[in-house]
Design an enzyme around this catalytic site. Structure first.
Site, PDB file in Angstrom:
ATOM      1  CB  SER A  18      -4.805  -4.166   3.305  1.00  0.00           C
ATOM      2  OG  SER A  18      -4.359  -2.814   3.234  1.00  0.00           O
ATOM      3  CG  ASP A 187       0.317   1.794   8.570  1.00  0.00           C
ATOM      4  OD1 ASP A 187      -0.752   2.450   8.512  1.00  0.00           O
ATOM      5  OD2 ASP A 187       0.471   0.704   7.978  1.00  0.00           O
ATOM      6  CG  HIS A 190      -2.748  -0.776   6.856  1.00  0.00           C
ATOM      7  ND1 HIS A 190      -1.409  -0.607   6.580  1.00  0.00           N
ATOM      8  CD2 HIS A 190      -3.255  -1.586   5.887  1.00  0.00           C
ATOM      9  CE1 HIS A 190      -1.109  -1.311   5.488  1.00  0.00           C
ATOM     10  NE2 HIS A 190      -2.215  -1.898   5.047  1.00  0.00           N
TER      11      HIS A 190
END
Length: 209
Positions: A18, A187, A190
């Site tokens: 991601s 977080d 990310h």
């Protein structure tokens, strides 16, 4: 006077999870809004003949890259391959109970490197270290698993002579300069926009501007 020569077109391919994906499927350019887009913007200004390809998929582990590597990487005949994977191999141990053993991780990562060498032997290879910003105790715990995988990537980079983007050092430098863990990755995993800028600058520092 001889006109400066135009550099040969190159394909710069980024593949990972991601952090590389960064919403690329919602982007008409398929670059996402993270460090890959920043590097594509840099290439457009400094190497307009280059093509930047983003093949990140959110949630991927090293084994997932192995499964899709032919179609998503090697088929593009890239001139430079950037591998950025590993945090999910550790993070999902704590969030999903999915334990990827270090020897399995090394097998998969080594397979990716071997396949690049076999299929595109002239390609440059850049390895980006996965990281966790210690925003809280839950995030910091990921290091229990991740540190071993980071050590594997460091060893493979040295063994193969590949470029290494040391995100751990980048994070340490950023924190010393006034960033907090949350300004880099809210977080812990990310990157924020500022975090993606740090990643892009670190890649350029290693690969060249």
């Amino acid at each position: 006077m001889t006109a400066p020569s135009t550099p040969a077109p190159r394909t710069l391919l980024f593949i990972g999870d991601s952090i590389t994906d960064a919403g690329r499927l919602e982007d008409p350019d398929e670059l996402g809004h993270g460090y890959v887009r920043l590097l594509a913007e840099h290439a457009a200004a400094h190497e307009p003949t280059a093509t930047v390809v983003n093949r990140g998929i959110s949630g991927d582990k090293a084994a997932d890259l192995v499964a899709r590597f032919d179609a998503d990487c090697l088929a593009h005949r890239p001139d430079v391959v950037t591998l950025y994977v590993g945090v999910n191999d550790s993070w999902h141990r704590f969030t999903r109970g999915e334990h990827v053993r270090d020897d399995d991780f090394e097998r998969d990562y080594r397979d990716l490197l071997d396949r690049i060498a076999e299929s595109v032997p002239g390609a440059g290879v850049v390895l980006m270290l996965p990281f966790v910003a210690d925003v809280d105790a839950e995030a910091a715990r990921i290091h229990e698993d991740l540190d071993g995988k980071v050590a594997i990537i460091r060893r493979l980079a040295a063994e193969h002579g590949h470029a290494l983007v040391d995100i751990e050092q980048v994070l340490a430098t950023a924190l010393a300069a006034g960033h907090t863990p949350r300004t880099v990755a809210e977080d812990g995993v990310h990157p924020t926009p500022a975090g993606h800028r740090l990643l892009a600058d670190a890649w350029l520092d290693v690969v060249g501007r």
